[in-house]
Each structure stands twice: as structure tokens, then as C-alpha cells.
Design a protein around this motif. Structure first.
Motif, PDB file in Angstrom:
ATOM      1  N   ALA A   1       0.803  -1.224   0.000  1.00 18.39           N
ATOM      2  CA  ALA A   1       0.000   0.000   0.000  1.00 18.39           C
ATOM      3  C   ALA A   1       0.840   1.282   0.000  1.00 18.39           C
ATOM      4  O   ALA A   1       0.562   2.215  -0.754  1.00 18.39           O
ATOM      5  N   GLU A   2       1.859   1.331   0.827  1.00 13.92           N
ATOM      6  CA  GLU A   2       2.675   2.543   0.920  1.00 13.92           C
ATOM      7  C   GLU A   2       3.378   2.832  -0.410  1.00 13.92           C
ATOM      8  O   GLU A   2       3.397   3.970  -0.888  1.00 13.92           O
ATOM      9  N   THR A   3       3.932   1.807  -1.013  1.00 11.77           N
ATOM     10  CA  THR A   3       4.608   1.972  -2.296  1.00 11.77           C
ATOM     11  C   THR A   3       3.603   2.351  -3.383  1.00 11.77           C
ATOM     12  O   THR A   3       3.873   3.237  -4.204  1.00 11.77           O
ATOM     13  N   GLN A   4       2.451   1.704  -3.377  1.00  8.63           N
ATOM     14  CA  GLN A   4       1.421   2.016  -4.358  1.00  8.63           C
ATOM     15  C   GLN A   4       1.000   3.480  -4.245  1.00  8.63           C
ATOM     16  O   GLN A   4       0.885   4.172  -5.268  1.00  8.63           O
ATOM     17  N   ASP A   5       0.775   3.940  -3.033  1.00  2.00           N
ATOM     18  CA  ASP A   5       0.386   5.341  -2.830  1.00  2.00           C
ATOM     19  C   ASP A   5       1.444   6.291  -3.391  1.00  2.00           C
ATOM     20  O   ASP A   5       1.115   7.286  -4.037  1.00  2.00           O
ATOM     21  N   GLU A   6       2.701   5.983  -3.153  1.00  2.00           N
ATOM     22  CA  GLU A   6       3.794   6.826  -3.667  1.00  2.00           C
ATOM     23  C   GLU A   6       3.830   6.800  -5.191  1.00  2.00           C
ATOM     24  O   GLU A   6       4.058   7.822  -5.824  1.00  2.00           O
ATOM     25  N   PHE A   7       3.625   5.630  -5.759  1.00  2.00           N
ATOM     26  CA  PHE A   7       3.599   5.530  -7.227  1.00  2.00           C
ATOM     27  C   PHE A   7       2.477   6.376  -7.806  1.00  2.00           C
ATOM     28  O   PHE A   7       2.693   7.128  -8.755  1.00  2.00           O
ATOM     29  N   TYR A   8       1.279   6.245  -7.257  1.00  2.00           N
ATOM     30  CA  TYR A   8       0.145   7.014  -7.769  1.00  2.00           C
ATOM     31  C   TYR A   8       0.391   8.515  -7.621  1.00  2.00           C
ATOM     32  O   TYR A   8       0.120   9.297  -8.541  1.00  2.00           O
ATOM     33  N   LYS A   9       0.909   8.912  -6.482  1.00  2.00           N
ATOM     34  CA  LYS A   9       1.193  10.326  -6.236  1.00  2.00           C
ATOM     35  C   LYS A   9       2.231  10.837  -7.240  1.00  2.00           C
ATOM     36  O   LYS A   9       2.058  11.899  -7.853  1.00  2.00           O
ATOM     37  N   THR A  10       3.286  10.087  -7.429  1.00  2.00           N
ATOM     38  CA  THR A  10       4.360  10.510  -8.331  1.00  2.00           C
ATOM     39  C   THR A  10       3.895  10.498  -9.778  1.00  2.00           C
ATOM     40  O   THR A  10       4.207  11.427 -10.539  1.00  2.00           O
ATOM     41  N   LEU A  11       3.149   9.477 -10.179  1.00  2.00           N
ATOM     42  CA  LEU A  11       2.614   9.447 -11.544  1.00  2.00           C
ATOM     43  C   LEU A  11       1.716  10.647 -11.804  1.00  2.00           C
ATOM     44  O   LEU A  11       1.765  11.254 -12.874  1.00  2.00           O
ATOM     45  N   HIS A  12       0.922  11.008 -10.818  1.00  2.00           N
ATOM     46  CA  HIS A  12       0.057  12.182 -10.958  1.00  2.00           C
ATOM     47  C   HIS A  12       0.896  13.450 -11.122  1.00  2.00           C
ATOM     48  O   HIS A  12       0.636  14.258 -12.027  1.00  2.00           O
ATOM     49  N   GLN A  13       1.892  13.621 -10.268  1.00  2.00           N
ATOM     50  CA  GLN A  13       2.754  14.802 -10.357  1.00  2.00           C
ATOM     51  C   GLN A  13       3.457  14.879 -11.701  1.00  2.00           C
ATOM     52  O   GLN A  13       3.548  15.950 -12.318  1.00  2.00           O
ATOM     53  N   MET A  14       3.953  13.755 -12.160  1.00  2.00           N
ATOM     54  CA  MET A  14       4.660  13.723 -13.437  1.00  2.00           C
ATOM     55  C   MET A  14       3.709  14.042 -14.596  1.00  2.00           C
ATOM     56  O   MET A  14       4.083  14.739 -15.550  1.00  2.00           O
ATOM     57  N   THR A  15       2.486  13.558 -14.514  1.00  2.00           N
ATOM     58  CA  THR A  15       1.494  13.852 -15.537  1.00  2.00           C
ATOM     59  C   THR A  15       1.171  15.340 -15.566  1.00  2.00           C
ATOM     60  O   THR A  15       1.066  15.937 -16.642  1.00  2.00           O
ATOM     61  N   VAL A  16       1.024  15.941 -14.392  1.00  2.00           N
ATOM     62  CA  VAL A  16       0.770  17.384 -14.317  1.00  2.00           C
ATOM     63  C   VAL A  16       1.919  18.155 -14.955  1.00  2.00           C
ATOM     64  O   VAL A  16       1.703  19.084 -15.748  1.00  2.00           O
ATOM     65  N   GLU A  17       3.151  17.773 -14.646  1.00  2.00           N
ATOM     66  CA  GLU A  17       4.315  18.453 -15.219  1.00  2.00           C
ATOM     67  C   GLU A  17       4.368  18.283 -16.728  1.00  2.00           C
ATOM     68  O   GLU A  17       4.684  19.224 -17.471  1.00  2.00           O
ATOM     69  N   LEU A  18       4.044  17.106 -17.206  1.00  2.00           N
ATOM     70  CA  LEU A  18       4.026  16.841 -18.634  1.00  2.00           C
ATOM     71  C   LEU A  18       2.969  17.694 -19.333  1.00  2.00           C
ATOM     72  O   LEU A  18       3.211  18.261 -20.396  1.00  2.00           O
ATOM     73  N   GLU A  19       1.802  17.801 -18.724  1.00  2.00           N
ATOM     74  CA  GLU A  19       0.743  18.643 -19.285  1.00  2.00           C
ATOM     75  C   GLU A  19       1.161  20.107 -19.305  1.00  2.00           C
ATOM     76  O   GLU A  19       0.828  20.842 -20.241  1.00  2.00           O
ATOM     77  N   THR A  20       1.904  20.533 -18.294  1.00  2.00           N
ATOM     78  CA  THR A  20       2.416  21.900 -18.268  1.00  2.00           C
ATOM     79  C   THR A  20       3.334  22.145 -19.455  1.00  2.00           C
ATOM     80  O   THR A  20       3.241  23.186 -20.124  1.00  2.00           O
ATOM     81  N   LEU A  21       4.212  21.200 -19.735  1.00  2.00           N
ATOM     82  CA  LEU A  21       5.092  21.328 -20.897  1.00  2.00           C
ATOM     83  C   LEU A  21       4.281  21.427 -22.188  1.00  2.00           C
ATOM     84  O   LEU A  21       4.575  22.268 -23.050  1.00  2.00           O
ATOM     85  N   LYS A  22       3.275  20.595 -22.326  1.00  2.00           N
ATOM     86  CA  LYS A  22       2.462  20.606 -23.529  1.00  2.00           C
ATOM     87  C   LYS A  22       1.715  21.931 -23.685  1.00  2.00           C
ATOM     88  O   LYS A  22       1.587  22.461 -24.799  1.00  2.00           O
ATOM     89  N   LYS A  23       1.236  22.487 -22.576  1.00  2.00           N
ATOM     90  CA  LYS A  23       0.557  23.779 -22.626  1.00  2.00           C
ATOM     91  C   LYS A  23       1.516  24.885 -23.047  1.00  2.00           C
ATOM     92  O   LYS A  23       1.156  25.780 -23.819  1.00  2.00           O
TER      93      LYS A  23
END
Length: 70
Positions: free
Chosen positions: A34-56
């Protein structure tokens, strides 16, 4: 390399990154930690936000280029 080619190269790379993220996400529950999964989801979300920022930013740059052509 001219700006349009650079923009396209970055867009293509972003597309590949998104496709790879989509492969990671369904595998996370199988980690069964669970702890690792939560970190993965959090990090994937952050990375997706950053990627969308680049695209914008690319979109804004393209619009600025288009408006100077007129």
C-alpha cells in the motif's frame, strides 16, 4: 533544427511518455504494498501534471508564432 521541428519532437516524446505511464498505472496494484502504491500514484500524478504543463507551454508558443505570421 527549427522551432516547429523542435516542438514536434517534444510533442512526440511527450506522447511516448504518456503511453509508458499508461503501462505503469495498471501494474501498480500488483506490487501489493500500500505505501509503495500510494507513492507511485502520487508521483505518476505529479509527473502527468508536469508533462501537461510542458504541452501547454508548447501550445502557447505555437499560438504566439501563429499570431506573428499574420
Amino acid at each position: 533544427m527549427e522551432r516547429p521541428e523542435a516542438i514536434q519532437q517534444i510533442r512526440d516524446a511527450c506522447k511516448i511518455i504518456v503511453q509508458q505511464f499508461m503501462k505503469i498505472h495498471p501494474a501498480v496494484p500488483h506490487l501489493q504494498h500500500a505505501e509503495t502504491q500510494d507513492e507511485f500514484y502520487k508521483t505518476l500524478h505529479q509527473m502527468t501534471v508536469e508533462l501537461e504543463t510542458l504541452k501547454k507551454k508548447l501550445g502557447k508558443l505555437e499560438r504566439d508564432d501563429a499570431s506573428t505570421v499574420l
